[in-house]
Design an enzyme around this catalytic site. Sequence first.
Site, PDB file in Angstrom:
ATOM      1  CE  LYS A 140      -0.227  -4.560   3.141  1.00 15.56           C
ATOM      2  NZ  LYS A 140      -0.717  -5.915   2.727  1.00 15.56           N
ATOM      3  CE1 TYR A 174      -3.404  -2.629   5.848  1.00  9.81           C
ATOM      4  CE2 TYR A 174      -3.119  -0.289   5.390  1.00  9.81           C
ATOM      5  CZ  TYR A 174      -3.290  -1.589   4.948  1.00  9.81           C
ATOM      6  OH  TYR A 174      -3.339  -1.843   3.598  1.00  9.81           O
ATOM      7  CB  THR A 191      -0.892  -0.020   1.258  1.00  9.53           C
ATOM      8  OG1 THR A 191      -1.472   1.270   1.452  1.00  9.53           O
ATOM      9  CG2 THR A 191      -0.105  -0.334   2.526  1.00  9.53           C
ATOM     10  CG  ASP A 192      -1.085   5.057  -1.052  1.00  5.27           C
ATOM     11  OD1 ASP A 192      -1.681   4.448  -0.146  1.00  5.27           O
ATOM     12  OD2 ASP A 192      -1.606   5.990  -1.699  1.00  5.27           O
ATOM     13  CD  GLU A 193      -3.147   3.653   4.868  1.00  2.00           C
ATOM     14  OE1 GLU A 193      -4.334   3.500   4.594  1.00  2.00           O
ATOM     15  OE2 GLU A 193      -2.747   3.875   6.022  1.00  2.00           O
TER      16      GLU A 193
END
Length: 339
Positions: free
Chosen positions: A155, A151, A126-128
């Site tokens: 990741k 989260y 994810t870009d998070e």
Amino acid sequence: MKFLVTGGAGFIGSAFVRLLLQDPDGSRAVLNLDKLTYAGNLENLASIADDARYRFVHGDICDAALVNSLVAEEKPEVIVNFAAESHVDRSILSPAPVFETNLRGTFTLLEAARTHQTPRYVQISTDEVYGSIDPPHEADENFPLRASSPYSASKAGADLLTLSYFVTYKMPVTVTRASNNYGPYQFPEKLIPLMISNALEDKPLPIYGDGQQVRDWLYVDDHARAILAVIEHGRAGEIYNIGGSRALPNLDVVREILAAVGKPESLMQTVKDRPGHDRRYALSSEKLMRETGWQARVPFEEGLRATVEWYRSNAAWTARIKSGEYQKYYQSNYGGRAV
Ligand code: NAD
Ligand code: DAU
């Protein structure tokens, strides 16, 4: 080509499985390993459930014995790991399952791939992991990692672990990092399906803080096609960003949803902000486009209209989800949050 897809009963995993089985020459086979957590739903795969090329196994990616035996017996040519605890708010309320699935589960899959020399492993990320990005910058694949929630930290950790298997064991792994997805079959805890489903039911639409946080929206089928493009044309040991090139403040998105559903803006309700809330995500997908030829096909307005129509016509799908554990989650996340 034989695929082991994990988390294939979720939102993005099921779109990817459906895409794989649209294969015109019928040469793909898919084994879907899914624990069926609150987010897993076999209804998402009803259209391909009877396809002879498809097999479902109910199980946990943290179960090393199960994962090993599946990889040994089935000898997949590609493992694509979608399985995750995927919601930021739930990761804040309860981080333990996030650690288990997102980190231990990834480790378990990588070890099985190493033992059985799986020719290709793709970690869906994810870009998070880049954290909040100041304007006017966009994160490319070399941007520093700055995770804000349990989260995103899980990741980022899984990404680093995956890439270490390339460096240390020369394993052919690849990491993809996508921006915010939307589309049919998304669990109504994420912004777009939550707002659509609440609007359809005339319930309040909870806006975190000032609603000016920016997310880059990617239609789920464009994401699924990008992952396939990475498998077909991407390089091992590399990271590929997958963005929708449509960065919008949350308030604009919610207003567009209300207009599409035909409900008044008075349904919007400001609530206490998410702790550690990232202000802005913005992603460069230049590397993906250059190396694989992928391009997003679905403009946001068109994708949003199709998504609203899907939720309107699939009220029973949403109602089944909302009748169970969802109520408890909704109360613990939104109860007492009004400002
Ligand atoms: P989702 O929550 O809809 O689905 C997750 C799926 O994983 C479910 O089917 C669930 O049952 C399964 N699962 C969870 N724990 C498991 C375990 N221990 N073993 C086996 N299966 C398990 O998630 P999603 O939105 O489809 O996201 C899929 C992947 O894409 C995740 O890795 C997520 O981090 C990543 N991602 C999501 C987005 C997004 O906007 N939703 C954007 C970028 C990346
Ligand atoms: O960027 C990719 C990520 O996008 C994925 O890795 C995650 O799996 C996915 O959940 C998503 O994370 P976000 O936290 O960005 O998505 P979410 O839909 O939860 O929230 C989007 C924005 O909307 C965010 O700024 C928070 C805000 N929001 C969300 C909800 C659920 C609200 O204002 N109100 C809400 O009720």
